[in-house]
Design a protein around this motif. Structure first.
Motif, short mmCIF file in Angstrom:
data_model
loop_
_atom_site.label_atom_id
_atom_site.label_comp_id
_atom_site.label_asym_id
_atom_site.label_seq_id
_atom_site.Cartn_x
_atom_site.Cartn_y
_atom_site.Cartn_z
N ARG A 15 -1.27 13.56 7.55
CA ARG A 15 -1.82 12.40 6.83
C ARG A 15 -0.84 11.22 6.81
NH1 ARG A 15 -1.44 15.76 2.99
NH2 ARG A 15 -1.01 14.23 1.39
N ALA A 16 0.20 11.31 7.60
CA ALA A 16 1.25 10.29 7.59
C ALA A 16 0.72 8.93 8.02
CB ALA A 16 2.40 10.71 8.49
N THR A 17 1.27 7.89 7.39
CA THR A 17 0.95 6.53 7.80
C THR A 17 2.01 5.98 8.76
OG1 THR A 17 2.10 5.62 5.87
CG2 THR A 17 -0.28 6.01 5.65
N HIS A 18 3.20 6.61 8.75
CA HIS A 18 4.32 6.19 9.59
C HIS A 18 5.17 7.41 9.95
CE1 HIS A 18 3.21 2.53 7.46
NE2 HIS A 18 3.84 1.84 8.38
N ARG A 69 2.80 7.87 19.24
CA ARG A 69 2.47 6.63 19.96
C ARG A 69 1.04 6.66 20.44
NH1 ARG A 69 6.18 4.64 24.29
NH2 ARG A 69 5.03 2.76 23.79
N ALA A 70 0.57 7.79 20.96
CA ALA A 70 -0.81 7.91 21.43
C ALA A 70 -1.80 7.72 20.29
CB ALA A 70 -1.02 9.26 22.10
N ALA A 71 -1.41 8.12 19.08
CA ALA A 71 -2.27 7.99 17.91
C ALA A 71 -2.08 6.64 17.21
CB ALA A 71 -1.98 9.13 16.93
N SER A 72 -1.27 5.76 17.79
CA SER A 72 -0.96 4.44 17.21
C SER A 72 -0.35 4.54 15.81
CB SER A 72 -2.21 3.56 17.17
OG SER A 72 -2.69 3.33 18.47
N LEU A 73 0.42 5.60 15.60
CA LEU A 73 1.12 5.78 14.34
C LEU A 73 2.39 4.94 14.38
CD1 LEU A 73 1.04 7.46 11.69
CD2 LEU A 73 2.41 9.18 12.87
N PRO A 74 2.56 4.00 13.44
CA PRO A 74 3.77 3.17 13.47
C PRO A 74 5.04 4.00 13.37
CG PRO A 74 2.15 2.26 11.94
CD PRO A 74 1.66 3.63 12.33
N ILE A 75 6.03 3.63 14.17
CA ILE A 75 7.31 4.34 14.19
C ILE A 75 8.37 3.46 13.53
CG2 ILE A 75 9.10 5.36 15.65
CD1 ILE A 75 6.88 5.85 17.75
N VAL A 76 8.99 4.00 12.51
CA VAL A 76 10.09 3.32 11.83
C VAL A 76 11.37 3.90 12.40
CG1 VAL A 76 11.23 2.91 9.62
CG2 VAL A 76 8.72 3.09 9.73
N MET A 77 12.15 3.08 13.10
CA MET A 77 13.39 3.56 13.70
C MET A 77 14.58 3.13 12.87
SD MET A 77 12.89 3.28 17.81
CE MET A 77 12.50 1.55 17.88
N VAL A 94 7.36 11.05 1.19
CA VAL A 94 7.86 11.65 2.42
C VAL A 94 7.18 12.98 2.67
CG1 VAL A 94 9.93 12.61 3.53
CG2 VAL A 94 10.09 10.52 2.17
N SER A 95 6.87 13.22 3.94
CA SER A 95 6.37 14.51 4.39
C SER A 95 7.35 15.06 5.41
CB SER A 95 4.99 14.35 5.04
OG SER A 95 4.62 15.55 5.69
N THR A 96 7.67 16.34 5.28
CA THR A 96 8.57 16.98 6.25
C THR A 96 7.90 18.22 6.84
OG1 THR A 96 9.66 18.20 4.47
CG2 THR A 96 10.68 16.12 5.15
N THR A 97 6.59 18.20 6.90
CA THR A 97 5.85 19.31 7.49
C THR A 97 6.06 19.32 9.00
OG1 THR A 97 3.88 17.95 7.71
CG2 THR A 97 4.11 19.23 5.67
N ASP A 98 5.54 20.33 9.67
CA ASP A 98 5.71 20.43 11.12
C ASP A 98 4.88 19.40 11.89
OD1 ASP A 98 7.60 22.45 11.09
OD2 ASP A 98 6.08 24.02 11.03
N LYS A 101 0.86 -1.18 0.00
CA LYS A 101 0.00 0.00 0.00
C LYS A 101 0.89 1.23 0.00
CE LYS A 101 -2.05 -1.30 4.05
NZ LYS A 101 -2.99 -1.23 5.15
N PRO A 102 0.36 2.36 -0.48
CA PRO A 102 1.16 3.59 -0.42
C PRO A 102 1.49 3.97 1.03
CG PRO A 102 -0.73 3.87 -1.87
CD PRO A 102 -0.92 2.56 -1.15
N ILE A 103 2.70 4.44 1.23
CA ILE A 103 3.19 4.83 2.55
C ILE A 103 3.55 6.31 2.52
CG2 ILE A 103 5.03 4.50 4.27
CD1 ILE A 103 3.21 2.07 4.05
N LEU A 104 3.06 7.05 3.50
CA LEU A 104 3.47 8.44 3.67
C LEU A 104 4.28 8.51 4.97
CD1 LEU A 104 3.54 11.39 2.86
CD2 LEU A 104 1.32 11.69 3.98
N LEU A 105 5.58 8.63 4.81
CA LEU A 105 6.52 8.63 5.93
C LEU A 105 6.78 10.06 6.36
CD1 LEU A 105 8.44 6.87 7.68
CD2 LEU A 105 10.18 7.29 5.92
N TRP A 106 6.52 10.36 7.64
CA TRP A 106 6.76 11.70 8.15
C TRP A 106 8.14 11.76 8.78
CZ3 TRP A 106 6.33 13.81 13.44
CH2 TRP A 106 6.46 15.20 13.46
N ALA A 107 8.95 12.71 8.32
CA ALA A 107 10.27 12.97 8.89
C ALA A 107 10.20 14.34 9.56
CB ALA A 107 11.33 12.94 7.80
N SER A 108 10.17 14.35 10.86
CA SER A 108 10.03 15.60 11.60
C SER A 108 11.22 16.53 11.38
CB SER A 108 9.91 15.30 13.10
OG SER A 108 10.01 16.50 13.85
#
Length: 111
Positions: free
Chosen positions: A56-59, A82-90, A48-52, A19-26
């Motif tokens: 809409r991120a999936t991870h 974590r509170a939103a159950s957003l998967p974290i890719v480390m 990739v999203s680098t917004t603040d 599936k499409p993945i939108l990865l957020w990089a803070s």
């Protein structure tokens, strides 16, 4: 010398997600934007999203270096993810020239 090729080898195939993945990089995570760009170039279906905020991120990408927690916003962002159950890719950086440090160091510096 000829390169060694193994039929069906993963390195010889295009890597893609089901599936499409939108990865957020803070922006508060030093180096995460650059790593996310490398991942997007390597995996089909990864954007990739680098917004603040990770709207809409999936991870979320958590890039672990010696400077990871230098911006206190990141700890709050990870808690919210974590509170939103957003998967974290480390991704742990090992190369000292790129800010890498022993993984055990993360246990000492993580808020």
């Amino acid at each position: 010398a000829l390169p060694l090729v193994v039929p069906g080898e993963v390195q010889g195939q295009n890597l893609a997600f089901a599936k499409p993945i939108l990865l957020w990089a803070s922006p508060a995570n030093p180096g995460a934007k650059e790593l996310a760009g490398e991942l997007a170039a390597a995996f089909i279906g990864l954007t990739v999203s680098t917004t603040d905020t990770p709207e809409r991120a999936t991870h979320i990408l958590l890039y672990l270096t010696r400077d990871t927690w230098s911006d206190e916003r990141l700890a709050e962002q990870v808690k919210a993810a974590r509170a939103a159950s957003l998967p974290i890719v480390m991704a742990h950086e090992n190369d000292p020239s790129l800010g890498g440090s022993p993984f055990a160091r993360q246990f000492e510096i993580t808020p």
